[in-house]
Write a protein that holds these residues in place. Sequence first.
Motif, PDB file in Angstrom:
ATOM      1  N   UNK A   1       0.717  -1.326   0.089  1.00 60.30           N
ATOM      2  CA  UNK A   1       0.134  -0.159   0.078  1.00 60.30           C
ATOM      3  C   UNK A   1       0.843   1.254   0.160  1.00 60.30           C
ATOM      4  N   UNK A   2       2.090   0.991   0.394  1.00 61.20           N
ATOM      5  CA  UNK A   2       2.832   2.311   0.697  1.00 61.20           C
ATOM      6  C   UNK A   2       3.832   2.468  -0.716  1.00 61.20           C
ATOM      7  N   UNK A   3       3.461   1.566  -1.657  1.00 56.00           N
ATOM      8  CA  UNK A   3       4.096   1.698  -2.982  1.00 56.00           C
ATOM      9  C   UNK A   3       3.615   2.919  -3.643  1.00 56.00           C
ATOM     10  N   UNK A   4       4.578   3.535  -4.602  1.00 53.56           N
ATOM     11  CA  UNK A   4       4.099   4.372  -5.719  1.00 53.56           C
ATOM     12  C   UNK A   4       3.909   3.622  -6.814  1.00 53.56           C
ATOM     13  N   UNK A   5       2.958   4.040  -7.791  1.00 57.06           N
ATOM     14  CA  UNK A   5       2.738   3.574  -8.930  1.00 57.06           C
ATOM     15  C   UNK A   5       3.828   2.804  -9.831  1.00 57.06           C
ATOM     16  N   UNK A   6       4.916   3.836  -9.942  1.00 55.92           N
ATOM     17  CA  UNK A   6       6.021   3.144 -10.564  1.00 55.92           C
ATOM     18  C   UNK A   6       6.661   2.249  -9.794  1.00 55.92           C
TER      19      UNK A   6
END
Length: 123
Positions: free
Chosen positions: A90-95
Amino acid sequence: MANAAHVSAVRSLYKRILLLHRFMPIDLRALGDQYVKDEFRRHKTASAEEATGFMAEWQNYKDTLQTQVLEAMGNKQLAFGADLSEEKLKNFQEEQIGQLYELMLESTKPNRQFDIQEDGTTK
C-alpha cells in the motif's frame, strides 16, 4: 562529516548486497545485480527522507538475503525471496508497483533475459 559517513554506509551496503548475490543462481544474480545498480544510481540525489527509507529497505533486504544464504549453506537447499505484506504494498508508488511486476515477470519466466554461462562469459 555526516555526508561522508552516509556515503560510506551506502557504499558498504551496496558492496555487501552484490557480494551476497554471488551465492544466487547465475541468472538471478545477473538480474539482481542490475536491479541493485539501477536503484542505487537512481537514488543518488534522493532527499534525506527518501534516503532514510531507501537505506532501511535495502538493509532489510541485505539482512534477509544474508540469513537465506547462511541457511542454504547449512542445508544445501537454495531458497531466496520473501513475501511482501499488504501494508508495504500500500505504501508503494505506482512506478514501484510497475517495477515490482516487471521484476516478478523477469524472474519467473522460463527463458530469462540473461543467458549467462557459469564461467562468467555471456552469449
